[in-house]
Design an enzyme around this catalytic site. Structure first.
Site, PDB file in Angstrom:
ATOM      1  N   LYS A 197       0.832  -1.213   0.000  1.00 47.44           N
ATOM      2  CA  LYS A 197       0.000   0.000   0.000  1.00 47.44           C
ATOM      3  C   LYS A 197       0.869   1.268   0.000  1.00 47.44           C
ATOM      4  CE  LYS A 197      -4.183  -2.138   0.914  1.00 47.44           C
ATOM      5  NZ  LYS A 197      -3.696  -3.478   0.625  1.00 47.44           N
TER       6      LYS A 197
HETATM    7  C1  LIG Z   1      -4.143  -4.528  -0.095  1.00 47.16           C
HETATM    8  C2  LIG Z   1      -3.348  -5.769  -0.212  1.00 47.16           C
HETATM    9  C3  LIG Z   1      -3.598  -6.723  -1.227  1.00 47.16           C
HETATM   10  C4  LIG Z   1      -4.719  -6.581  -2.222  1.00 47.16           C
HETATM   11  O1  LIG Z   1      -4.489  -5.582  -3.176  1.00 47.16           O
HETATM   12  P1  LIG Z   1      -5.672  -5.003  -4.059  1.00 47.16           P
HETATM   13  O2  LIG Z   1      -5.084  -3.882  -4.823  1.00 47.16           O
HETATM   14  O3  LIG Z   1      -6.720  -4.526  -3.076  1.00 47.16           O
HETATM   15  O4  LIG Z   1      -6.170  -6.102  -4.899  1.00 47.16           O
HETATM   16  C5  LIG Z   1      -2.775  -7.843  -1.292  1.00 47.16           C
HETATM   17  N1  LIG Z   1      -1.785  -8.046  -0.389  1.00 47.16           N
HETATM   18  C6  LIG Z   1      -1.524  -7.151   0.590  1.00 47.16           C
HETATM   19  C7  LIG Z   1      -0.437  -7.454   1.568  1.00 47.16           C
HETATM   20  C8  LIG Z   1      -2.287  -5.990   0.713  1.00 47.16           C
HETATM   21  O5  LIG Z   1      -2.014  -5.126   1.708  1.00 47.16           O
END
Ligand SMILES: *Cc1c(COP(=O)(O)O)cnc(C)c1O
Length: 497
Positions: free
Chosen positions: A111
């Site tokens: 993120k």
């Molecule tokens: C948010 C997240 C995801 C999913 O990503 P999206 O863009 O919502 O599909 C996968 N793995 C981790 C560790 C995340 O924090």
């Protein structure tokens, strides 16, 4: 210009799309035309730094930003806050599987790739739309997004951020990561309730017109940092170009040759960014959408039916525990010939009945570009163990879902083309599951989270991510606890209204 997937608003500038977040008709903003890159540009990717690449890609999408503004966003977002100069380095598992490490930012999860840039995209957009206002970001979090947003907005001019988390409902590491956050514009509040209470409380604040008016009078403007904002999607397109350049640079592929991409998916932001990269002309072959036991996306990709009426599972890959995958709406729009009428019908049906069906032509177009696989709990843990033993590389539970999905894709008879595997979290972020996966189930039973990390480091030699280091020694700066009925008054008190 940007248009809504629901077709109900006149095209807006990039800054307005970012500033508004959600389109007023309830749809999501997408670029009116997807910009494309030349073969020449693709051939030169290997020579560009992450910042230069981000500058190029951002410029294609942010028509009403000046060069200087984009330069400032990019230099503020991608620098020493990442613990690797490559920002998103590539690690080869073998000669056809390459791990794209997206967790070198301050909170050890992917993120950060977007949330380190969003605050600057947002404040630059604000300055064009409402220059006198200060933006107030409200976040309800079940753990990870809260910290990533706090780190992104901490000490950014003309912003405040207030994060609500369920008291007792996040892990100790997640809680400590949040309550030790510095920055003179950050607030973290525990709510007596669960994650839904936090989310409902935040929604209620957003929907209270009187309160918004009071804030406006004081010069505040409420906004959110959630993953449907175009300003979060755009930064994610960049690292697919970076990965491609890195593959060319090390001779894994020739410039112009395609690579496949596999993405552990929840809200569909990350894999959608890969789709836009492909649509821009980056040579991507297949997109493989990897899900855990909450496999709505696997099902819709295989059957054309999206159905959220099903049991919800809590898994070892919690950031993918989702039944409503918001960004999928953008993909439906792109795949159905940009027919916003049909998007309205489908997503109204989803709200009303929890289910919709894609028409055959749309489903077919989707399946040409993307396929979906899901991975259960046992296979996820097995994959961590196997990757550690066979490839001497430690992966977290989310990345393991992607590695396993790729294995299934290949076992189904597809070619072993060079593939980028998105790694979305550092293994220490999900230390207990990882530790037990490379030892045995129950191995971490009598240890706290810090002891587990220490044991994992000793056993594997893999260094603990600096964002997770010494958390138990840092000063707790945020101690407020509120009843769920009092979230709004807490915001009022912080802002002095
Ligand atoms: C948010 C997240 C995801 C999913 O990503 P999206 O863009 O919502 O599909 C996968 N793995 C981790 C560790 C995340 O924090």
């Amino acid at each position: 210009m940007y248009i809504s997937t629901r077709g109900g608003v006149a095209p807006v500038t990039a800054s307005k799309a970012i500033y508004q977040g959600l389109a007023p008709d309830g749809g999501l903003f997408v670029p009116e035309t997807v910009p494309s890159v030349s073969k020449d540009f693709v051939a030169k990717l290997a020579d560009l730094s992450y910042r230069d690449l981000a500058k190029e890609i951002f410029s294609l999408y942010l028509d009403d930003f000046t060069k200087e503004e984009i330069y400032k966003v990019v230099t503020s977002a991608y620098g020493d806050n990442f613990d690797d100069r490559e920002i998103a380095p590539l690690h080869g598992l073998d000669c056809s599987r390459y791990i794209l490490e997206l967790w070198h930012g301050p909170t050890a999860a992917f993120k950060d790739m977007a949330l380190q840039a969003l605050p600057y995209l947002l404040t630059t957009s604000m300055a064009k739309q409402e220059p006198d206002k200060e933006v107030v970001i409200l976040v309800a979090t079940s753990g990870d997004t809260g910290k990533a947003a706090l780190e992104g907005f901490s000490d950014v001019d003309k912003t405040r951020i207030i994060v609500f988390y369920p008291n007792g409902g996040v892990s100790e590491v997640q809680r400590l990561q949040m309550v030790t956050t510095t920055g003179n514009n950050t607030s973290v509040i525990a709510v007596e309730g669960n994650f839904d209470d936090c989310q409902n409380g935040v929604k209620a604040i957003f929907n209270d017109g009187n309160f918004a008016e009071k804030l406006e009078e004081k010069g505040y403007r409420l906004s959110s940092a959630n993953s449907i904002n175009w300003g979060r999607l755009l930064p994610q397109i960049v690292y697919y170009f970076k990965a491609y350049g890195a593959l060319v640079k090390r001779g894994a592929i020739q410039a112009g040759e395609t690579m496949d991409v596999v993405v552990p998916t929840g809200n569909f932001g990350n894999i959608l960014a890969a789709y836009y990269g492909k649509a821009m002309g980056l040579p991507i072959g297949k997109l493989i959408c990897a899900s855990n036991k909450n496999k709505v996306l696997t099902d819709v990709l295989n059957t054309g039916e999206y159905n959220r009426n099903r049991e919800f599972f809590r898994t070892v890959s919690p950031s993918m525990d989702i039944l409503i995958s918001s960004n999928f709406e953008r993909f439906v729009f792109e795949m159905n010939g940009r027919d916003s009428r049909s998007v309205c019908d489908l997503f109204d049906a989803l709200t009303k009945d929890g289910v919709y069906h894609l028409d055959e032509a749309t489903a077919k177009r989707m399946s040409e570009i993307m396929c979906g696989y899901y991975v259960d709990e046992e296979a996820t843990l097995e994959t961590i163990g196997k990757t550690y033993q066979e490839n001497h590389y430690l992966i977290d539970t989310h990345t393991a879902v992607a590695v396993n999905a790729l294995g299934q894709y290949r076992a189904a008879g597809n070619s072993e083309k060079v593939t980028v595997i998105d790694s979305t979290a550092n293994p220490y972020k999900f230390n207990q599951a990882v530790y037990e996966a490379i030892n045995q189930s129950g191995a971490a039973d009598k240890m706290n989270e810090f002891e587990i990390s220490a044991a994992l480091e000793q056993q594997t030699g893999v260094k603990i991510h600096r964002g997770l280091l010494d958390l138990d020694q840092k000063e707790v700066l945020h101690k407020k606890v509120v009843e769920k009925e009092n979230m709004q008054s807490a915001v009022a008190e912080i802002l002095g209204v």
